[in-house]
Design a protein around this motif. Structure first.
Motif, PDB file in Angstrom:
ATOM      1  N   PRO A  23       0.843  -1.212   0.000  1.00  0.00           N
ATOM      2  CA  PRO A  23       0.000   0.000   0.000  1.00  0.00           C
ATOM      3  C   PRO A  23       0.869   1.250   0.000  1.00  0.00           C
ATOM      4  O   PRO A  23       1.855   1.325   0.734  1.00  0.00           O
ATOM      5  N   ARG A  24       0.510   2.225  -0.820  1.00  0.00           N
ATOM      6  CA  ARG A  24       1.289   3.452  -0.920  1.00  0.00           C
ATOM      7  C   ARG A  24       0.646   4.630  -0.190  1.00  0.00           C
ATOM      8  O   ARG A  24       1.247   5.693  -0.100  1.00  0.00           O
ATOM      9  N   LYS A  25      -0.580   4.449   0.281  1.00  0.00           N
ATOM     10  CA  LYS A  25      -1.269   5.506   0.999  1.00  0.00           C
ATOM     11  C   LYS A  25      -1.739   4.986   2.354  1.00  0.00           C
ATOM     12  O   LYS A  25      -2.157   3.825   2.478  1.00  0.00           O
ATOM     13  N   ASN A  26      -1.697   5.842   3.365  1.00  0.00           N
ATOM     14  CA  ASN A  26      -2.135   5.437   4.702  1.00  0.00           C
ATOM     15  C   ASN A  26      -3.595   5.010   4.720  1.00  0.00           C
ATOM     16  O   ASN A  26      -3.972   4.065   5.420  1.00  0.00           O
ATOM     17  N   TRP A  27      -4.435   5.700   3.925  1.00  0.00           N
ATOM     18  CA  TRP A  27      -5.870   5.418   3.973  1.00  0.00           C
ATOM     19  C   TRP A  27      -6.236   4.065   3.378  1.00  0.00           C
ATOM     20  O   TRP A  27      -7.329   3.569   3.601  1.00  0.00           O
ATOM     21  N   ILE A  28      -5.324   3.449   2.639  1.00  0.00           N
ATOM     22  CA  ILE A  28      -5.647   2.146   2.045  1.00  0.00           C
ATOM     23  C   ILE A  28      -5.057   0.989   2.854  1.00  0.00           C
ATOM     24  O   ILE A  28      -5.294  -0.180   2.531  1.00  0.00           O
ATOM     25  N   LYS A  29      -4.341   1.304   3.928  1.00  0.00           N
ATOM     26  CA  LYS A  29      -3.706   0.233   4.702  1.00  0.00           C
ATOM     27  C   LYS A  29      -4.729  -0.673   5.388  1.00  0.00           C
ATOM     28  O   LYS A  29      -4.498  -1.871   5.537  1.00  0.00           O
ATOM     29  N   ASP A  30      -5.868  -0.108   5.820  1.00  0.00           N
ATOM     30  CA  ASP A  30      -6.911  -0.959   6.404  1.00  0.00           C
ATOM     31  C   ASP A  30      -7.481  -1.914   5.368  1.00  0.00           C
ATOM     32  O   ASP A  30      -7.762  -3.085   5.649  1.00  0.00           O
ATOM     33  N   PHE A  31      -7.645  -1.432   4.147  1.00  0.00           N
ATOM     34  CA  PHE A  31      -8.128  -2.275   3.057  1.00  0.00           C
ATOM     35  C   PHE A  31      -7.113  -3.381   2.745  1.00  0.00           C
ATOM     36  O   PHE A  31      -7.478  -4.474   2.331  1.00  0.00           O
ATOM     37  N   ALA A  32      -5.836  -3.083   2.985  1.00  0.00           N
ATOM     38  CA  ALA A  32      -4.782  -4.054   2.687  1.00  0.00           C
ATOM     39  C   ALA A  32      -4.828  -5.269   3.599  1.00  0.00           C
ATOM     40  O   ALA A  32      -4.153  -6.267   3.341  1.00  0.00           O
ATOM     41  N   SER A  33      -5.606  -5.203   4.659  1.00  0.00           N
ATOM     42  CA  SER A  33      -5.710  -6.350   5.569  1.00  0.00           C
ATOM     43  C   SER A  33      -6.878  -7.266   5.209  1.00  0.00           C
ATOM     44  O   SER A  33      -7.106  -8.278   5.881  1.00  0.00           O
ATOM     45  N   THR A  34      -7.614  -6.952   4.153  1.00  0.00           N
ATOM     46  CA  THR A  34      -8.800  -7.725   3.793  1.00  0.00           C
ATOM     47  C   THR A  34      -8.442  -8.940   2.939  1.00  0.00           C
ATOM     48  O   THR A  34      -7.352  -9.048   2.373  1.00  0.00           O
ATOM     49  N   HIS A  35      -9.418  -9.830   2.836  1.00  0.00           N
ATOM     50  CA  HIS A  35      -9.252 -11.017   1.996  1.00  0.00           C
ATOM     51  C   HIS A  35      -9.057 -10.631   0.537  1.00  0.00           C
ATOM     52  O   HIS A  35      -8.286 -11.274  -0.188  1.00  0.00           O
ATOM     53  N   MET A  36      -9.721  -9.584   0.093  1.00  0.00           N
ATOM     54  CA  MET A  36      -9.621  -9.170  -1.303  1.00  0.00           C
ATOM     55  C   MET A  36      -8.195  -8.748  -1.657  1.00  0.00           C
ATOM     56  O   MET A  36      -7.713  -8.994  -2.756  1.00  0.00           O
ATOM     57  N   TRP A  37      -7.513  -8.096  -0.711  1.00  0.00           N
ATOM     58  CA  TRP A  37      -6.130  -7.696  -0.952  1.00  0.00           C
ATOM     59  C   TRP A  37      -5.245  -8.920  -1.194  1.00  0.00           C
ATOM     60  O   TRP A  37      -4.390  -8.927  -2.082  1.00  0.00           O
ATOM     61  N   LYS A  38      -5.482  -9.972  -0.408  1.00  0.00           N
ATOM     62  CA  LYS A  38      -4.725 -11.208  -0.591  1.00  0.00           C
ATOM     63  C   LYS A  38      -5.030 -11.844  -1.942  1.00  0.00           C
ATOM     64  O   LYS A  38      -4.148 -12.402  -2.592  1.00  0.00           O
ATOM     65  N   GLN A  39      -6.287 -11.745  -2.366  1.00  0.00           N
ATOM     66  CA  GLN A  39      -6.651 -12.268  -3.682  1.00  0.00           C
ATOM     67  C   GLN A  39      -5.967 -11.474  -4.786  1.00  0.00           C
ATOM     68  O   GLN A  39      -5.534 -12.037  -5.796  1.00  0.00           O
ATOM     69  N   ASP A  40      -5.864 -10.170  -4.587  1.00  0.00           N
ATOM     70  CA  ASP A  40      -5.188  -9.332  -5.575  1.00  0.00           C
ATOM     71  C   ASP A  40      -3.722  -9.715  -5.736  1.00  0.00           C
ATOM     72  O   ASP A  40      -3.163  -9.657  -6.840  1.00  0.00           O
ATOM     73  N   ILE A  41      -3.085 -10.098  -4.637  1.00  0.00           N
ATOM     74  CA  ILE A  41      -1.689 -10.536  -4.718  1.00  0.00           C
ATOM     75  C   ILE A  41      -1.578 -11.789  -5.587  1.00  0.00           C
ATOM     76  O   ILE A  41      -0.700 -11.901  -6.446  1.00  0.00           O
ATOM     77  N   LYS A  42      -2.502 -12.733  -5.381  1.00  0.00           N
ATOM     78  CA  LYS A  42      -2.491 -13.956  -6.184  1.00  0.00           C
ATOM     79  C   LYS A  42      -2.718 -13.638  -7.657  1.00  0.00           C
ATOM     80  O   LYS A  42      -2.090 -14.228  -8.543  1.00  0.00           O
TER      81      LYS A  42
END
Length: 289
Positions: free
Chosen positions: A30-49
């Protein structure tokens, strides 16, 4: 090339980078502080895959394209830029999906006609194959009209405070040597809209002026330069000034020996991806803009 990742992918929102992935780190940062909470979601992990999968697709694709251009070695780039723009007042959607090879247009999607186009013969077979797959085209249309706009609005809400901020530019006059052009350098400003003009004795001056491109800074702000080719005798006989306008504010720097500084300024998203191979194409869906 040493030090440069084989694959990289970024998501931007209103010209700000909000995440970053490359084949060296193999993580979505994550490059912005406001998206760090979103980075902890399941969707973020799916995006990595998804990005790891796309990384392999692009690695295969670039070899296919090299063969079509009769290239067997060398450093080449295969790029995709896509996303959507939404106007709340008019409710007009504009989507874009463009591929490039070695910096030149390769394939683009016309969302109105719902078909791919290409300016080069090397991509004709791929364009024909993709255009014949109506199911994939309809899925892309749904992505751009629904999912892309949905996530665009979600991220705009999350980053509202950050996106609505205004930062004035720092403006400097720079010159490496009297024989070099004088540089008017504006940096650290947000949002990106800025104009840089030169005045000669109070009148707009356009001769021997070159305007540089808008460039991003690492902190999410922007920078831009304008170059004035002029001899020391000319600017000592006349008054030259650089005028920078940003968000209704004007900054003026008059060209004098005292004003010139040494040049030490700082310089510096995924819907379905397709394989270019004739068999085994696979559509990947994801929900980022």
């Amino acid at each position: 090339m040493a030090g440069i990742p084989e694959f990289s992918a970024v998501t931007t929102l209103d010209d700000q980078q909000i995440d970053y992935y490359d084949s060296n780190i193999m993580e979505l940062i994550p490059r912005k502080n406001w998206i760090k909470d979103f980075a902890s979601t399941h969707m973020w992990k799916q995006d990595i895959k998804i990005r790891k999968h796309v990384q392999q697709i692009y690695k295969n694709n670039i070899h296919v394209v090299m063969q079509r251009f009769n290239q067997s070695h060398g450093v080449h780039t295969y790029q995709r830029m896509y996303g959507c723009e939404w106007d709340d007042e008019t409710e007009v959607l504009q989507g874009f999906d463009q591929y490039a090879y070695d910096g030149e247009d390769f394939i683009s999607l016309d969302l109105k006609e719902l078909r791919y186009n290409t300016p080069v013969t090397q991509a004709i077979s791929t364009v024909q194959k993709w255009n014949n797959n109506r199911a994939q085209l309809e899925s892309l249309k749904q992505y751009y009209e629904d999912e892309c706009v949905y996530w665009l609005k979600e991220f705009l809400t999350l980053g509202k405070a950050d996106l609505e901020k205004t930062i004035a530019p720092e403006v400097s006059l720079l010159q490496k040597h009297p024989s070099y052009p004088v540089v008017c350098h504006a940096t650290g400003f947000y949002p990106s809209g800025v104009t840089i003009t030169w005045l000669r004795n109070g009148v707009n001056h356009h001769e021997d002026v070159d305007l540089g491109e808008l460039l991003p800074n690492e902190d999410g702000t922007f920078q831009k330069t304008s170059y004035l080719r002029i001899t020391p005798d000319e600017w000592k006989k006349n008054q030259y000034a650089c005028v920078v306008e940003h968000m209704g504010e004007t900054i003026k720097r008059i060209l004098t020996e005292d004003e010139i500084k040494s040049n030490n300024s700082k310089l510096l998203i995924v819907p379905p991806d397709f394989s270019l191979q004739d068999e085994g194409d696979q559509m990947i869906s994801c929900k980022i803009v």
